[in-house]
Design an enzyme around this catalytic site. Structure first.
Site, PDB file in Angstrom:
ATOM      1  N   ARG A 136      14.791  55.775 -25.303  1.00  0.00           N
ATOM      2  CA  ARG A 136      16.164  55.774 -25.823  1.00  0.00           C
ATOM      3  C   ARG A 136      16.315  54.843 -27.019  1.00  0.00           C
ATOM      4  O   ARG A 136      17.080  55.125 -27.958  1.00  0.00           O
ATOM      5  CB  ARG A 136      17.119  55.337 -24.714  1.00  0.00           C
ATOM      6  N   PHE A 157      21.293  48.873  -4.903  1.00  0.00           N
ATOM      7  CA  PHE A 157      20.649  48.064  -5.936  1.00  0.00           C
ATOM      8  C   PHE A 157      19.539  48.850  -6.630  1.00  0.00           C
ATOM      9  O   PHE A 157      19.393  48.791  -7.855  1.00  0.00           O
ATOM     10  CB  PHE A 157      20.078  46.800  -5.291  1.00  0.00           C
ATOM     11  N   ARG A 180      10.133  46.463 -33.979  1.00  0.00           N
ATOM     12  CA  ARG A 180       9.345  46.563 -32.739  1.00  0.00           C
ATOM     13  C   ARG A 180       8.855  47.997 -32.555  1.00  0.00           C
ATOM     14  O   ARG A 180       9.557  48.946 -32.900  1.00  0.00           O
ATOM     15  CB  ARG A 180      10.184  46.150 -31.529  1.00  0.00           C
TER      16      ARG A 180
END
Length: 418
Positions: free
Chosen positions: A219, A289, A229
């Site tokens: 993404r 989670f 980067r």
């Protein structure tokens, strides 16, 4: 009015945004009472909220002592990551720091005050974090120290080399995310909220981290290019361009999208492991989670697949879509239905001329086999005409109010941090 048109096309977003805002978020992220905590722990949770408002919410929703262990684990790795990211630290200083960082957990006075990074407070006040680390049970300390050591060594390895092969891509993602998945899984088992197999099966835990990290890397192509980067593996992109930056040129958009689709296909291979891992979890807070970032990731990949916008700007899932995923992903059957929905969305977009089309179809077939619809969640987007009419009326009355909802939810849409 564009926002209104989007919501009219997705009435479930409106319903869940309202449900979330009116208190539904407490079902997946119950509020933690910080008043009963000691000064050091309160400080740690303040740092947690300052450095990660997205992960902070789900960490604080974990049950019992596991919550504190995961909070400290996160802050220790955030401190380590801050050292790695700080370009002002010379390599001859940074490499030994990364190798030795785990040892500072047992040095009460160690801190680093020369960082220029935005999260430098976790290094400047590392004595508070390390003190709370030493207050944890030894079984948690051993896991956190071990993962910190392995991650520091891995980060040092990739400081001066780029990701060339797909094997090295997996290796890099293992160091920065797979190890997090392994460490968390060991903490889950150590807490006895989950069975020992969860912490022992490192392959599945590694896949959990790799799926999230690869989604972020895919993404964030343009953002990473602008920051200098490069994380896409040369072995893949070199078949489509001479330089990775060339994929952003308008004249290369067709081959750029083909490269994108190949990497998404690679990431999708982790989904069966993700489903197997989640199917083993018993504790609701642990399941939430783990599941929420994974469904955010599959939705993000579906939005990115065959999408030229990846090379032109930012691809995001809708706020309402993110809230719907958070509210729905509370059991394994629901997660399977969500995965099925989004891989079907990808399948419908596969170009017949795409070089990776056969591989994409094959991996989607394997995901389908594990997530065949059959539960009530599989038809979660079918609404009655009366409901649709009410939702549209509600949208017309409240779209401007809803557009300002929940900054934390928007950060969740980013699919988590590294």
């Amino acid at each position: 009015m564009e926002l209104l048109r989007k919501w009219l096309g997705h009435p479930e977003d409106i319903y869940n945004l309202l449900r979330f805002k009116m208190g539904g978020y407490r079902t997946v992220m119950p509020r933690m009472d910080t008043d009963s905590l000691g000064c050091g722990l309160r400080t740690c949770y303040r740092y947690l909220n300052q450095t990660s408002r997205s992960f902070a919410a789900v960490i604080q929703a974990l049950d019992g002592e596991l919550r504190h262990a995961v909070c400290i684990f996160y802050l220790v790795l955030r401190a380590l990551d801050t050292v790695e990211d700080d370009m002002s630290i010379p390599l001859d200083v940074k490499v030994p720091m990364l190798h030795e960082f785990h040892s500072h957990l047992y040095q009460p006075d160690w801190k680093y005050t020369e960082s220029k990074e935005k999260d430098r407070q976790v290094l400047e006040d590392f004595p508070t974090i390390s003190m709370e680390f030493r207050n944890l049970s030894k079984v948690y300390q051993d896991v956190i120290s071990d993962i910190c050591h392995k991650m520091g060594v891995g980060m040092a390895e990739f400081l001066e080399k780029k990701v060339d092969s797909q094997h090295e891509w997996d290796k890099y993602c293992h160091y920065v995310a797979g190890l997090v998945g392994i460490g968390l899984s060991r903490l889950f088992s150590a807490s006895e909220l989950e069975d020992s197999i969860v912490g022992q099966d490192t392959d599945l835990a590694n896949s959990m981290g790799l799926f999230l990290q690869k989604t972020n890397i895919i993404r964030d192509y343009l953002e990473d290019q602008l920051e200098g980067r490069e994380f896409w593996p040369r072995e893949v992109w070199s078949r489509y361009a001479k330089k990775l930056s060339d994929l952003a040129k308008p004249e290369n958009i067709d081959v750029a999208v083909q490269c994108l689709n190949e990497l998404i296909t690679n990431a999708l291979h982790h989904v069966p492991d993700v489903l197997t891992y989640l199917s083993r979890l018993k504790n609701q807070s642990v399941f939430n989670f783990c599941a929420i970032p994974q469904v955010m990731a599959i939705a993000t990949l579906a939005a990115c697949y065959n999408n030229q916008q990846v090379f032109r700007g930012v691809v995001k899932i809708r706020k309402g879509q993110a809230v719907t995923l958070m509210m729905d992903a509370t059991n394994i059957q629901a997660v399977k239905a969500i995965m099925y929905q989004y891989v079907e969305e990808i399948y419908q977009k596969i170009p017949s001329t795409d070089p990776s089309s056969n591989k994409t179809q094959q991996v989607i077939s394997s995901i389908r086999a594990m997530s065949l619809p059959g539960s009530p969640m599989a038809s979660r987007h079918h609404y009655s005409p009366i409901y649709l009419s009410c939702a549209m009326l509600l949208a017309a009355l409240s779209w401007q109010y809803l557009s300002t909802l929940s900054k934390a939810t928007e950060e969740f849409v980013q699919a988590g941090e590294n």
